[in-house]
Design an enzyme around this catalytic site. Sequence first.
Site: not given
Ligand SMILES: Nc1ncnc2c1ncn2[C@@H]1O[C@H](COP(=O)(O)OP(=O)(O)O)[C@@H](O)[C@H]1O
Ligand SMILES: CC(C)(COP(=O)(O)O)[C@@H](O)C(=O)NCCC(=O)O
Ligand SMILES: [K+]
Length: 249
Positions: A6, A11, A100, A102
Amino acid sequence: MILELDCGNSFIKWRVIGSDKASACAEGVVSSDGALIDSLLALPGLLLTRCRLVSVRALEETNKLVATLEEAFGVIVCCAVSSREMAGVRNGYEDYERLGLDRWLAVLGGYRLAAGACLVLDFGTAATADFVTADGDHLGGFICPGMPLMRNQLRTHTRKIRYDDVSAERALECLHPGRTTVEAVERGCTLMLRGFVLTQLELARQYWGDDFTVFMTGGDANLVADAVPQARLVPDLVFVGLAMACPLS
Ligand SMILES: Nc1ncnc2c1ncn2[C@@H]1O[C@H](COP(=O)(O)OP(=O)(O)O)[C@@H](O)[C@H]1O
Ligand SMILES: CC(C)(COP(=O)(O)O)[C@@H](O)C(=O)NCCC(=O)O
Ligand SMILES: [K+]
């Protein structure tokens, strides 16, 4: 063994599951492609047969990771793609490809697990909310800055807000009014996120009364989980949807 990925904006969440799909053999959170490959190469007895991936990153970036994985492990990578309708859920976006991926997968996973109306909340780089009716109509949702964006904006656009990660974590032991900068910022942003959650919950109640399930996922879900005791905390909700969008038979 199946590798699941993912790729969020901050991350890459990864896990390896057995081909029986019942058990996770290993999992992790990494911040770069290189760190992902290193983590996987360090696993003893890793024998990947398949890989499935969801990414909200730029296409070139995602393609580069796919090529790296195919070369390093000799696996074919299945990437989740958008769809107008899947597993009984109709994508509510005017242009379904703009939602998005996800969010779409978390919605598919939530609707499968709830078997009814649901509110899906994801706390990553952004905080998102998505609404699905009992009939599987995705009504759309909301996107706000998540915890990392809120705190970084404050750090970037002020002169005197500076603190380290250790004090940030310590500041969240309670949510009393902060008596230091780090407490004031970390608790303030956490309360903003909780306010977002309570507003979404209110809207869901207006639609469906008490007849809906709330899901929370994403790296920062634990910061807000106790604001909604009835919510189901499902850290792997995107992976539930990923398995539906990329079945490996
Ligand atoms: N093991 C981990 N490593 C990194 N970030 C983590 C972890 N566990 C929780 N977090 C938190 O998760 C947040 C990022 O969430 P995440 O769902 O991975 O974001 P994205 O999908 O946008 O990359 C960070 O702000 C951090 O505080
Ligand atoms: C809204 C998001 C930025 C969330 O991303 P994330 O925080 O999980 O990294 C992602 O789903 C995205 O780029 N979406 C496209 C725009 C939309 O969903 O309308
Ligand atoms: K995400």
